[in-house]
Motif scaffolding. Structure first.
Motif, PDB file in Angstrom:
ATOM      1  N   ILE A 138     -11.417  -3.307 -22.011  1.00 13.67           N
ATOM      2  CA  ILE A 138     -12.551  -3.224 -21.088  1.00 13.67           C
ATOM      3  C   ILE A 138     -13.337  -4.534 -21.018  1.00 13.67           C
ATOM      4  CG2 ILE A 138     -14.775  -2.107 -20.640  1.00 13.67           C
ATOM      5  CD1 ILE A 138     -13.562   0.446 -21.851  1.00 13.67           C
ATOM      6  N   ALA A 139     -13.825  -5.012 -22.141  1.00 18.86           N
ATOM      7  CA  ALA A 139     -14.689  -6.201 -22.129  1.00 18.86           C
ATOM      8  C   ALA A 139     -13.980  -7.447 -21.618  1.00 18.86           C
ATOM      9  CB  ALA A 139     -15.283  -6.424 -23.512  1.00 18.86           C
ATOM     10  N   PRO A 140     -12.762  -7.758 -22.093  1.00 18.04           N
ATOM     11  CA  PRO A 140     -12.112  -8.965 -21.571  1.00 18.04           C
ATOM     12  C   PRO A 140     -11.849  -8.915 -20.058  1.00 18.04           C
ATOM     13  CG  PRO A 140     -11.010  -8.228 -23.559  1.00 18.04           C
ATOM     14  CD  PRO A 140     -12.002  -7.175 -23.196  1.00 18.04           C
ATOM     15  N   ILE A 141     -11.448  -7.756 -19.561  1.00 17.19           N
ATOM     16  CA  ILE A 141     -11.190  -7.636 -18.118  1.00 17.19           C
ATOM     17  C   ILE A 141     -12.480  -7.811 -17.336  1.00 17.19           C
ATOM     18  CG2 ILE A 141     -10.560  -6.001 -16.293  1.00 17.19           C
ATOM     19  CD1 ILE A 141      -8.415  -4.927 -18.205  1.00 17.19           C
ATOM     20  N   PHE A 142     -13.520  -7.100 -17.757  1.00 21.44           N
ATOM     21  CA  PHE A 142     -14.801  -7.177 -17.051  1.00 21.44           C
ATOM     22  C   PHE A 142     -15.337  -8.608 -17.068  1.00 21.44           C
ATOM     23  CE2 PHE A 142     -19.374  -7.019 -16.630  1.00 21.44           C
ATOM     24  CZ  PHE A 142     -19.531  -6.208 -15.526  1.00 21.44           C
ATOM     25  N   LEU A 143     -15.323  -9.226 -18.236  1.00 23.16           N
ATOM     26  CA  LEU A 143     -15.844 -10.589 -18.348  1.00 23.16           C
ATOM     27  C   LEU A 143     -15.032 -11.588 -17.535  1.00 23.16           C
ATOM     28  CD1 LEU A 143     -17.023 -11.026 -22.024  1.00 23.16           C
ATOM     29  CD2 LEU A 143     -18.297 -11.534 -19.958  1.00 23.16           C
ATOM     30  N   ALA A 144     -13.715 -11.510 -17.591  1.00 25.11           N
ATOM     31  CA  ALA A 144     -12.874 -12.459 -16.862  1.00 25.11           C
ATOM     32  C   ALA A 144     -13.140 -12.393 -15.362  1.00 25.11           C
ATOM     33  CB  ALA A 144     -11.403 -12.185 -17.157  1.00 25.11           C
ATOM     34  N   ILE A 145     -13.206 -11.189 -14.835  1.00 27.92           N
ATOM     35  CA  ILE A 145     -13.427 -11.042 -13.393  1.00 27.92           C
ATOM     36  C   ILE A 145     -14.841 -11.477 -13.018  1.00 27.92           C
ATOM     37  CG2 ILE A 145     -13.564  -9.370 -11.500  1.00 27.92           C
ATOM     38  CD1 ILE A 145     -11.259  -7.864 -12.920  1.00 27.92           C
ATOM     39  N   ALA A 146     -15.827 -11.065 -13.806  1.00 27.23           N
ATOM     40  CA  ALA A 146     -17.214 -11.423 -13.504  1.00 27.23           C
ATOM     41  C   ALA A 146     -17.431 -12.933 -13.624  1.00 27.23           C
ATOM     42  CB  ALA A 146     -18.164 -10.670 -14.430  1.00 27.23           C
ATOM     43  N   LEU A 147     -16.892 -13.557 -14.665  1.00 39.51           N
ATOM     44  CA  LEU A 147     -17.062 -15.000 -14.824  1.00 39.51           C
ATOM     45  C   LEU A 147     -16.368 -15.772 -13.709  1.00 39.51           C
ATOM     46  CD1 LEU A 147     -16.682 -15.397 -18.693  1.00 39.51           C
ATOM     47  CD2 LEU A 147     -18.762 -15.685 -17.332  1.00 39.51           C
ATOM     48  N   ALA A 148     -15.208 -15.303 -13.291  1.00 43.21           N
ATOM     49  CA  ALA A 148     -14.507 -15.958 -12.176  1.00 43.21           C
ATOM     50  C   ALA A 148     -15.340 -15.877 -10.902  1.00 43.21           C
ATOM     51  CB  ALA A 148     -13.145 -15.318 -11.963  1.00 43.21           C
ATOM     52  N   GLN A 149     -15.936 -14.722 -10.659  1.00 43.36           N
ATOM     53  CA  GLN A 149     -16.772 -14.583  -9.468  1.00 43.36           C
ATOM     54  C   GLN A 149     -18.025 -15.442  -9.555  1.00 43.36           C
ATOM     55  OE1 GLN A 149     -16.982 -10.620  -7.422  1.00 43.36           O
ATOM     56  NE2 GLN A 149     -16.645 -10.035  -9.562  1.00 43.36           N
ATOM     57  N   MET A 150     -18.616 -15.507 -10.743  1.00 43.02           N
ATOM     58  CA  MET A 150     -19.817 -16.336 -10.917  1.00 43.02           C
ATOM     59  C   MET A 150     -19.511 -17.797 -10.596  1.00 43.02           C
ATOM     60  SD  MET A 150     -21.496 -14.926 -14.406  1.00 43.02           S
ATOM     61  CE  MET A 150     -21.346 -13.208 -14.797  1.00 43.02           C
ATOM     62  N   ALA A 151     -18.343 -18.252 -11.013  1.00 39.84           N
ATOM     63  CA  ALA A 151     -17.962 -19.648 -10.781  1.00 39.84           C
ATOM     64  C   ALA A 151     -17.631 -19.908  -9.309  1.00 39.84           C
ATOM     65  CB  ALA A 151     -16.766 -20.005 -11.659  1.00 39.84           C
ATOM     66  N   LEU A 152     -17.088 -18.917  -8.622  1.00 38.79           N
ATOM     67  CA  LEU A 152     -16.629 -19.119  -7.253  1.00 38.79           C
ATOM     68  C   LEU A 152     -17.664 -18.789  -6.181  1.00 38.79           C
ATOM     69  CD1 LEU A 152     -13.015 -17.707  -7.656  1.00 38.79           C
ATOM     70  CD2 LEU A 152     -13.730 -20.107  -7.605  1.00 38.79           C
ATOM     71  N   ARG A 153     -18.700 -18.044  -6.551  1.00 35.80           N
ATOM     72  CA  ARG A 153     -19.698 -17.654  -5.559  1.00 35.80           C
ATOM     73  C   ARG A 153     -20.750 -18.745  -5.407  1.00 35.80           C
ATOM     74  NH1 ARG A 153     -20.773 -12.097  -4.307  1.00 35.80           N
ATOM     75  NH2 ARG A 153     -18.785 -11.039  -4.370  1.00 35.80           N
ATOM     76  N   PRO A 154     -20.890 -19.318  -4.217  1.00 43.67           N
ATOM     77  CA  PRO A 154     -21.924 -20.337  -4.026  1.00 43.67           C
ATOM     78  C   PRO A 154     -23.318 -19.714  -4.099  1.00 43.67           C
ATOM     79  CG  PRO A 154     -20.757 -19.883  -1.967  1.00 43.67           C
ATOM     80  CD  PRO A 154     -20.102 -19.077  -3.029  1.00 43.67           C
ATOM     81  N   GLY A 155     -24.184 -20.386  -4.836  1.00 46.67           N
ATOM     82  CA  GLY A 155     -25.568 -19.927  -4.948  1.00 46.67           C
ATOM     83  C   GLY A 155     -25.813 -18.919  -6.050  1.00 46.67           C
ATOM     84  N   PHE A 156     -24.770 -18.449  -6.707  1.00 49.08           N
ATOM     85  CA  PHE A 156     -24.979 -17.474  -7.783  1.00 49.08           C
ATOM     86  C   PHE A 156     -25.412 -18.209  -9.045  1.00 49.08           C
ATOM     87  CE2 PHE A 156     -23.877 -14.872 -11.404  1.00 49.08           C
ATOM     88  CZ  PHE A 156     -24.394 -13.645 -11.025  1.00 49.08           C
ATOM     89  N   ASP A 157     -26.504 -17.738  -9.644  1.00 52.31           N
ATOM     90  CA  ASP A 157     -27.040 -18.318 -10.875  1.00 52.31           C
ATOM     91  C   ASP A 157     -27.303 -17.181 -11.846  1.00 52.31           C
ATOM     92  OD1 ASP A 157     -28.277 -19.774 -12.861  1.00 52.31           O
ATOM     93  OD2 ASP A 157     -30.067 -20.266 -11.675  1.00 52.31           O
ATOM     94  N   ILE A 158     -26.581 -17.163 -12.947  1.00 50.62           N
ATOM     95  CA  ILE A 158     -26.698 -16.049 -13.900  1.00 50.62           C
ATOM     96  C   ILE A 158     -28.097 -15.966 -14.517  1.00 50.62           C
ATOM     97  CG2 ILE A 158     -25.829 -17.326 -15.898  1.00 50.62           C
ATOM     98  CD1 ILE A 158     -25.146 -13.628 -15.082  1.00 50.62           C
ATOM     99  N   THR A 159     -28.827 -17.064 -14.521  1.00 49.15           N
ATOM    100  CA  THR A 159     -30.196 -17.026 -15.065  1.00 49.15           C
ATOM    101  C   THR A 159     -31.165 -16.345 -14.103  1.00 49.15           C
ATOM    102  OG1 THR A 159     -30.737 -19.219 -14.203  1.00 49.15           O
ATOM    103  CG2 THR A 159     -29.829 -19.102 -16.440  1.00 49.15           C
ATOM    104  N   ARG A 160     -30.756 -16.227 -12.817  1.00 44.80           N
ATOM    105  CA  ARG A 160     -31.631 -15.591 -11.831  1.00 44.80           C
ATOM    106  C   ARG A 160     -31.073 -14.299 -11.255  1.00 44.80           C
ATOM    107  NH1 ARG A 160     -33.080 -19.024  -7.164  1.00 44.80           N
ATOM    108  NH2 ARG A 160     -30.845 -19.310  -7.081  1.00 44.80           N
ATOM    109  N   HIS A 161     -29.761 -14.116 -11.350  1.00 43.14           N
ATOM    110  CA  HIS A 161     -29.126 -12.962 -10.719  1.00 43.14           C
ATOM    111  C   HIS A 161     -28.429 -12.075 -11.750  1.00 43.14           C
ATOM    112  CE1 HIS A 161     -28.980 -16.169  -7.528  1.00 43.14           C
ATOM    113  NE2 HIS A 161     -29.624 -15.200  -6.895  1.00 43.14           N
TER     114      HIS A 161
END
Length: 106
Positions: free
Chosen positions: A14-37
């Motif tokens: 569960i955790a590795p799959i969730f993290l891998a997909i979420a981190l990939a999206q965070m890196a690819l989404r323009p304007g996404f900032d984990i400190t604010r979103h």
């Protein structure tokens, strides 16, 4: 029905799959900032289906894990004991009819 080992492995994944997909999206989404979103804000926009699918898949894996935990639990009276019940019998709290030392033989 899948074997218990496979069901328990679903919980480990569960955790590795969730993290891998979420981190990939965070890196690819323009304007996404984990400190604010929040991670759940990745469900917004054109690619929101990816994070929604991530939630659904990891939720299904959690259910499979829960199904696998039941048969892997020991079928002894100790299986229904909790650490809280065990500590109560050691003088750390009030004794109740259902509190017994779960970790020692009767």
């Amino acid at each position: 029905m899948p074997s218990t080992r496979i069901l328990l492995a679903a919980g480990v994944a569960i955790a590795p799959i969730f993290l891998a997909i979420a981190l990939a999206q965070m890196a690819l989404r323009p304007g996404f900032d984990i400190t604010r979103h929040a991670v759940s804000s990745l469900t917004n926009g054109d690619l929101g289906w990816v994070q929604t699918l991530n939630f659904v898949v990891t939720g299904a894996l959690a259910i499979l894990f829960a199904v696998g935990v039941v048969p892997s639990s020991p079928s002894s009276p100790h299986a229904s004991c909790s650490p809280a019940a065990s500590s109560e019998t050691r003088g750390h709290g009030p004794s109740t009819p259902w509190s017994r030392d779960c970790w020692q033989p009767y």
